[in-house]
Design an enzyme around this catalytic site. Structure first.
Site, short mmCIF file in Angstrom:
data_model
loop_
_atom_site.label_atom_id
_atom_site.label_comp_id
_atom_site.label_asym_id
_atom_site.label_seq_id
_atom_site.Cartn_x
_atom_site.Cartn_y
_atom_site.Cartn_z
N TRP A 221 0.83 -1.20 0.00
CA TRP A 221 0.00 0.00 0.00
C TRP A 221 0.86 1.25 0.00
CZ3 TRP A 221 -4.29 -1.33 -1.85
CH2 TRP A 221 -4.91 -2.52 -1.47
N ASP B 199 -1.30 6.84 6.30
CA ASP B 199 -2.34 5.88 5.93
C ASP B 199 -2.52 4.94 7.11
OD1 ASP B 199 -3.90 3.82 4.97
OD2 ASP B 199 -2.63 3.36 3.24
N LYS C 7 -11.41 -1.75 7.27
CA LYS C 7 -10.44 -2.55 8.00
C LYS C 7 -10.74 -2.56 9.51
CE LYS C 7 -8.13 -3.38 4.20
NZ LYS C 7 -7.18 -2.44 3.66
C1 LIG Z 1 -6.69 -1.92 2.34
C2 LIG Z 1 -5.69 -0.85 2.41
C3 LIG Z 1 -5.65 0.18 1.44
C4 LIG Z 1 -6.58 0.22 0.26
O1 LIG Z 1 -7.81 0.60 0.68
P1 LIG Z 1 -9.01 0.85 -0.39
O2 LIG Z 1 -10.07 1.40 0.50
O3 LIG Z 1 -9.33 -0.47 -1.00
O4 LIG Z 1 -8.53 1.82 -1.40
C5 LIG Z 1 -4.71 1.16 1.61
N1 LIG Z 1 -3.85 1.16 2.63
C6 LIG Z 1 -3.86 0.19 3.57
C7 LIG Z 1 -2.87 0.24 4.69
C8 LIG Z 1 -4.78 -0.84 3.49
O5 LIG Z 1 -4.80 -1.82 4.42
#
Ligand SMILES: *Cc1c(COP(=O)(O)O)cnc(C)c1O
Length: 356
Positions: free
Chosen positions: A102, A169, A193
């Protein structure tokens, strides 16, 4: 029977969130209407959005510190480009820490906007640890990192102190542990998540960092426009925002982030202790960087795969096969996963040891 759900995302949510959101689909707030058929500008939904935004700020301890919360669409992936669009100056540069799939996705998008410096990367070791001892160029417009690497099972335990905005993030560990969240200027997290169903992204923005890039930003990608519109610049994801609010309310009732962190630490300790003790298994990530959310582990002897897989399936466990880039297993222990589910997994690992 309800499974022990270790899915990495979308993931387990509190049972009461499933029940209350199911009820809201049939009859929202006793209005005689489903939440799926009301206007996002109705009084009832505006109240949901307002509370979801203010509760997010409250649970992160950011009240009165100049932050705004937004619930946007496009997933964390859209934030990969919204962050540089809003923060990177024309002809400027940004600094990124490359800790996984990511993080490298975020780097790829930043490159569309300007010079993107990777200050350190653990890619050569298949992202099995968090690089340390890196330095960040002082003239970068911002620093970007990924607090928890969902796929590889590593988690940043420390964050640098820098004289520039820090973007993080936190998709897979938001609301899971206590941090000084005021160290960060933009925090984003796909809801699926640890907070809600797929379909909305929480973005926390410190307002003072905006409006400095000198760029003309299309409205839908401009954090200032979303803040001004109180997260209603366009139709928000009504149902995912509502389910996220229910999860945040559950978390507050539980005692907030500090309380859930204790539970998360206990779950992670239970599983990692077994991974380290049991001669059949090994952990995939460097011990000091292990994630409390996603535990990655492998069988030392792949010949036991079929037996182990049959055993955990029989125990009602779901969602632990590892991501293809690590292999083995990944147990995602998000906030709503009860410790009883972790005990079931540990029992299966011990039963495998006895069976062999
Ligand atoms: C799942 C995830 C993403 C992607 O998320 P989307 O909502 O599918 O764009 C980005 N960063 C991390 C750390 C993730 O676990």
């Amino acid at each position: 029977m309800k499974k022990h759900n270790y899915s990495a995302g979308p993931c387990i949510l509190p049972q009461e969130v499933f029940e209350k959101s199911a009820q809201a689909i049939l009859n929202f707030n006793d209005s005689g209407l489903s939440i799926l058929e009301i206007s996002h500008r109705s009084k009832d939904f505006v109240a949901v959005m307002d509370e979801a935004r203010s509760l997010s700020i409250e649970l992160l301890g950011l009240e009165g510190k100049g932050y705004k919360a937004l619930f946007l669409a496009g997933g964390a992936s859209l934030e990969f480009l919204m962050a540089p669009y809003n923060l990177m100056k024309e002809g400027g540069k940004a600094a990124y820490l490359d800790t996984g799939t990511w993080a490298s996705g975020a780097i790829k998008e930043a490159k569309f906007f300007g010079e993107t410096i990777v200050v350190a990367s653990s890619k050569e070791q298949n992202y099995n640890h968090i690089p340390k001892g890196y330095s960040v160029p002082a003239d970068a417009d911002y620093f970007h990192c990924t607090s928890n690497n969902t796929i590889f099972g590593t988690q940043m335990k420390e964050f640098p102190s820098l004289d520039m905005p820090i973007v993080c993030d936190m998709s897979s560990d938001i609301f899971s542990r206590v941090l000084d969240f005021s160290k960060f200027d933009i925090i984003y997290a796909g809801a699926q998540k640890n907070m809600g169903p797929a379909g909305t992204t929480l973005v926390i923005v410190k307002e003072e960092v905006l409006g400095k890039s000198g760029r003309t930003i299309p409205g839908i990608l401009d954090y200032e426009k979303h803040i001004k519109a109180e997260s209603m610049y366009n139709t928000p994801a009504v149902f995912p925002v509502y389910a996220s609010l229910l999860t945040l309310q559950w978390l507050k009732k539980l005692g907030g982030v500090a309380a859930v962190e204790k539970l998360n630490n206990a779950k992670a300790a239970l599983l990692y202790t077994e991974i380290d003790r049991n001669p059949l298994f090994k952990g995939a990530a460097a011990v000091e960087d292990r994630s409390t959310m996603n535990a990655t582990f492998l069988l030392n002897d792949a010949a036991h795969t079929e037996t182990f897989d049959a055993m955990w399936k029989a125990a009602g466990i779901s969602g632990i096969p590892g991501h293809r880039s690590v292999g083995g297993y990944r147990a995602s222990m998000y906030n709503a996963l009860p410790i009883e589910s972790v005990q079931v997994l540990v029992d299966v690992m011990q039963a495998l040891e006895k069976a062999i």
